[in-house]
Design a protein around this motif. Structure first.
Motif, PDB file in Angstrom:
ATOM      1  N   MET A   1       0.823  -1.189   0.000  1.00 48.94           N
ATOM      2  CA  MET A   1       0.000   0.000   0.000  1.00 48.94           C
ATOM      3  C   MET A   1       0.867   1.253   0.000  1.00 48.94           C
ATOM      4  O   MET A   1       0.553   2.224  -0.676  1.00 48.94           O
ATOM      5  N   VAL A   2       1.965   1.219   0.737  1.00 47.31           N
ATOM      6  CA  VAL A   2       2.844   2.381   0.832  1.00 47.31           C
ATOM      7  C   VAL A   2       3.434   2.726  -0.535  1.00 47.31           C
ATOM      8  O   VAL A   2       3.581   3.889  -0.881  1.00 47.31           O
ATOM      9  N   LYS A   3       3.744   1.714  -1.346  1.00 43.67           N
ATOM     10  CA  LYS A   3       4.298   1.963  -2.675  1.00 43.67           C
ATOM     11  C   LYS A   3       3.217   2.374  -3.667  1.00 43.67           C
ATOM     12  O   LYS A   3       3.496   3.103  -4.618  1.00 43.67           O
ATOM     13  N   ALA A   4       2.005   1.918  -3.489  1.00 46.52           N
ATOM     14  CA  ALA A   4       0.920   2.233  -4.422  1.00 46.52           C
ATOM     15  C   ALA A   4       0.449   3.682  -4.286  1.00 46.52           C
ATOM     16  O   ALA A   4       0.061   4.303  -5.274  1.00 46.52           O
ATOM     17  N   LEU A   5       0.480   4.231  -3.093  1.00 43.27           N
ATOM     18  CA  LEU A   5      -0.028   5.581  -2.874  1.00 43.27           C
ATOM     19  C   LEU A   5       0.728   6.640  -3.693  1.00 43.27           C
ATOM     20  O   LEU A   5       0.091   7.449  -4.369  1.00 43.27           O
ATOM     21  N   PRO A   6       2.059   6.659  -3.692  1.00 39.61           N
ATOM     22  CA  PRO A   6       2.753   7.655  -4.528  1.00 39.61           C
ATOM     23  C   PRO A   6       2.438   7.500  -6.021  1.00 39.61           C
ATOM     24  O   PRO A   6       2.322   8.486  -6.736  1.00 39.61           O
ATOM     25  N   ASP A   7       2.285   6.260  -6.497  1.00 46.67           N
ATOM     26  CA  ASP A   7       1.934   6.030  -7.899  1.00 46.67           C
ATOM     27  C   ASP A   7       0.589   6.658  -8.218  1.00 46.67           C
ATOM     28  O   ASP A   7       0.423   7.332  -9.237  1.00 46.67           O
ATOM     29  N   ARG A   8      -0.400   6.414  -7.375  1.00 48.24           N
ATOM     30  CA  ARG A   8      -1.746   6.953  -7.604  1.00 48.24           C
ATOM     31  C   ARG A   8      -1.748   8.477  -7.520  1.00 48.24           C
ATOM     32  O   ARG A   8      -2.406   9.152  -8.297  1.00 48.24           O
ATOM     33  N   LEU A   9      -0.998   9.029  -6.571  1.00 54.45           N
ATOM     34  CA  LEU A   9      -0.936  10.482  -6.443  1.00 54.45           C
ATOM     35  C   LEU A   9      -0.264  11.116  -7.664  1.00 54.45           C
ATOM     36  O   LEU A   9      -0.700  12.180  -8.131  1.00 54.45           O
ATOM     37  N   SER A  10       0.764  10.477  -8.187  1.00 56.35           N
ATOM     38  CA  SER A  10       1.436  10.987  -9.390  1.00 56.35           C
ATOM     39  C   SER A  10       0.488  11.005 -10.573  1.00 56.35           C
ATOM     40  O   SER A  10       0.413  11.984 -11.323  1.00 56.35           O
ATOM     41  N   GLU A  11      -0.236   9.930 -10.764  1.00 57.42           N
ATOM     42  CA  GLU A  11      -1.197   9.861 -11.869  1.00 57.42           C
ATOM     43  C   GLU A  11      -2.323  10.872 -11.684  1.00 57.42           C
ATOM     44  O   GLU A  11      -2.753  11.520 -12.639  1.00 57.42           O
ATOM     45  N   ALA A  12      -2.795  11.023 -10.454  1.00 59.59           N
ATOM     46  CA  ALA A  12      -3.869  11.981 -10.190  1.00 59.59           C
ATOM     47  C   ALA A  12      -3.390  13.410 -10.471  1.00 59.59           C
ATOM     48  O   ALA A  12      -4.122  14.219 -11.054  1.00 59.59           O
ATOM     49  N   PHE A  13      -2.156  13.726 -10.095  1.00 61.11           N
ATOM     50  CA  PHE A  13      -1.621  15.058 -10.350  1.00 61.11           C
ATOM     51  C   PHE A  13      -1.457  15.302 -11.850  1.00 61.11           C
ATOM     52  O   PHE A  13      -1.757  16.395 -12.350  1.00 61.11           O
ATOM     53  N   ALA A  14      -1.024  14.278 -12.585  1.00 64.63           N
ATOM     54  CA  ALA A  14      -0.896  14.410 -14.042  1.00 64.63           C
ATOM     55  C   ALA A  14      -2.263  14.678 -14.669  1.00 64.63           C
ATOM     56  O   ALA A  14      -2.387  15.512 -15.579  1.00 64.63           O
TER      57      ALA A  14
END
Length: 97
Positions: A1-14
């Motif tokens: 979960m800790v690794k997935a959160l930054p990925d999702r936040l990056s995509e959401a910001f894009a």
């Protein structure tokens, strides 16, 4: 979960940046009112192609992008030998007007 959160936040910001460009900078539309379902189905006007995705399957374009824009020097984002981005929560894409 800790690794997935930054990925999702990056995509959401894009996606948020893409919305900002569509509405305020390139003037595709003056107003959008899409549901989350519509956003996931990409009902908006315009695309956000990125190397390695169906609209731009060739990862080799990343090398061109990194060289032209000095991305590693500007951001610290590195390309691995297989052209994956490091840190893994990085995103890249192209905007066309």
């Amino acid at each position: 979960m800790v690794k997935a959160l930054p990925d999702r936040l990056s995509e959401a910001f894009a996606e948020k940046l893409h919305e900002e460009v569509r509405l305020n900078h390139w003037g595709y539309v003056s107003e959008e009112n899409f549901s989350n379902k519509d956003l996931l189905r990409e009902k908006y006007q315009g695309i956000r192609p990125a190397p390695g995705y169906p609209a731009q399957p060739d990862h080799l374009e990343k090398t061109t992008m990194w060289n032209l824009m000095n991305i590693e020097e500007q951001t610290g984002i590195q390309l691995t030998e297989s052209l994956a981005m490091y840190p893994a929560a990085s995103v890249s894409g192209l905007y066309f007007a």
